[in-house]
Design an enzyme around this catalytic site. Structure first.
Site, short mmCIF file in Angstrom:
data_model
loop_
_atom_site.label_atom_id
_atom_site.label_comp_id
_atom_site.label_asym_id
_atom_site.label_seq_id
_atom_site.Cartn_x
_atom_site.Cartn_y
_atom_site.Cartn_z
N GLU A 1 0.83 -1.21 0.00
CA GLU A 1 0.00 0.00 0.00
C GLU A 1 0.86 1.25 0.00
O GLU A 1 1.99 1.25 0.48
CB GLU A 1 -0.92 0.00 1.23
CG GLU A 1 -2.04 -1.02 1.15
CD GLU A 1 -3.00 -0.89 2.32
OE1 GLU A 1 -2.96 0.14 3.03
OE2 GLU A 1 -3.79 -1.83 2.51
N SER A 2 0.27 2.33 -0.53
CA SER A 2 0.91 3.65 -0.56
C SER A 2 2.23 3.65 -1.32
O SER A 2 3.10 4.47 -1.06
CB SER A 2 1.12 4.19 0.86
OG SER A 2 -0.11 4.22 1.56
N ARG A 3 2.38 2.69 -2.21
CA ARG A 3 3.58 2.55 -3.02
C ARG A 3 4.83 2.32 -2.18
O ARG A 3 5.96 2.58 -2.62
CB ARG A 3 3.75 3.75 -3.97
CG ARG A 3 2.55 3.94 -4.90
CD ARG A 3 2.81 4.89 -6.03
NE ARG A 3 3.92 4.51 -6.87
CZ ARG A 3 3.88 3.57 -7.82
NH1 ARG A 3 2.76 2.88 -8.02
NH2 ARG A 3 4.94 3.31 -8.56
N LEU A 4 4.64 1.79 -0.98
CA LEU A 4 5.78 1.46 -0.12
C LEU A 4 6.14 -0.01 -0.35
O LEU A 4 6.05 -0.85 0.55
CB LEU A 4 5.44 1.74 1.35
CG LEU A 4 5.14 3.21 1.67
CD1 LEU A 4 4.73 3.37 3.12
CD2 LEU A 4 6.35 4.08 1.34
N HIS A 5 6.50 -0.31 -1.59
CA HIS A 5 6.75 -1.68 -2.01
C HIS A 5 7.98 -2.26 -1.33
O HIS A 5 8.82 -1.54 -0.80
CB HIS A 5 6.93 -1.73 -3.53
CG HIS A 5 5.90 -0.97 -4.28
ND1 HIS A 5 4.54 -1.15 -4.10
CD2 HIS A 5 6.02 0.00 -5.22
CE1 HIS A 5 3.88 -0.34 -4.90
NE2 HIS A 5 4.75 0.38 -5.58
#
Length: 195
Positions: free
Chosen positions: A172-176
């Site tokens: 989520e939130s591009r916190l890959h």
């Protein structure tokens, strides 16, 4: 954070098995990026046909654009993207031809129509119309009627021998999450990268 195995091939095997049950089709589809002698890149989808600790193997016409580029610049990049799992695997490495015995063994188990197609197609070359290709298919179908179809001399496989493998997990939130394996002598060094 997941526990990383020491061996990236073990890690890939786990993810590939999961993708094989979750992807609607062709979990073994991968983007193959090559470059010509001048460094101009080219990318297309090919199918992974084998993976083992030596590397990742695919097969093709060696006279095709990809074959010519690999002859001039024997390095490649692979990318698997499994949307159903929010995962991708990126692989950088040198490319080596498979042995004639490996190519023969794989060619022998291909569908007969695909074997004929390997003879009929001048892959990546101009084609005047579809009827020409269909005529060549008919020609080689007749030629090998009732017998085995031998492997064409211009058809073989390549193995991408990885120097780096990246496992990417969507979050989520591009916190890959990005897990990196870099070849280190006979083993692998593991690290993480910011998303």
């Amino acid at each position: 954070m997941m526990t990383l195995p020491d061996d990236p091939f073990e890690f890939f095997g786990r993810w590939f098995q999961e993708a094989s049950t979750s992807e609607p089709s062709d979990a073994n589809a991968m983007s193959l990026a090559t470059a010509d002698a001048d460094g101009r890149p080219s990318v297309r989808i090919v199918l992974l046909k084998d993976v083992d600790p030596r590397g990742f193997t695919f097969y093709t016409n060696t006279l095709s654009r990809k074959g010519r580029e690999l002859a001039a610049n024997p390095h490649a990049h692979l990318n698997f993207f499994w949307k159903s799992l929010g995962r991708q695997v990126r692989i950088d490495g040198a490319v080596q031809p498979v042995s004639a015995a490996e190519a023969d063994a794989y060619f022998a188990v291909r569908p007969r129509a695909s074997q004929i197609g390997a003879w009929a197609s001048f892959q990546s070359e101009p084609l005047d119309d579809r009827a020409t290709l269909e005529g060549r298919v008919a020609e080689f179908t007749a030629k090998y009627d009732g017998g085995d179809v031998p492997r064409p001399p211009h058809w073989s496989g390549y193995r991408v021998v990885p120097s780096r493998i990246e496992f990417w997990q969507n979050r989520e939130s591009r916190l890959h999450e990005r897990y990196i394996y870099d070849r280190d002598g006979s083993g692998w060094a593991r690290s993480m990268q910011y998303p």
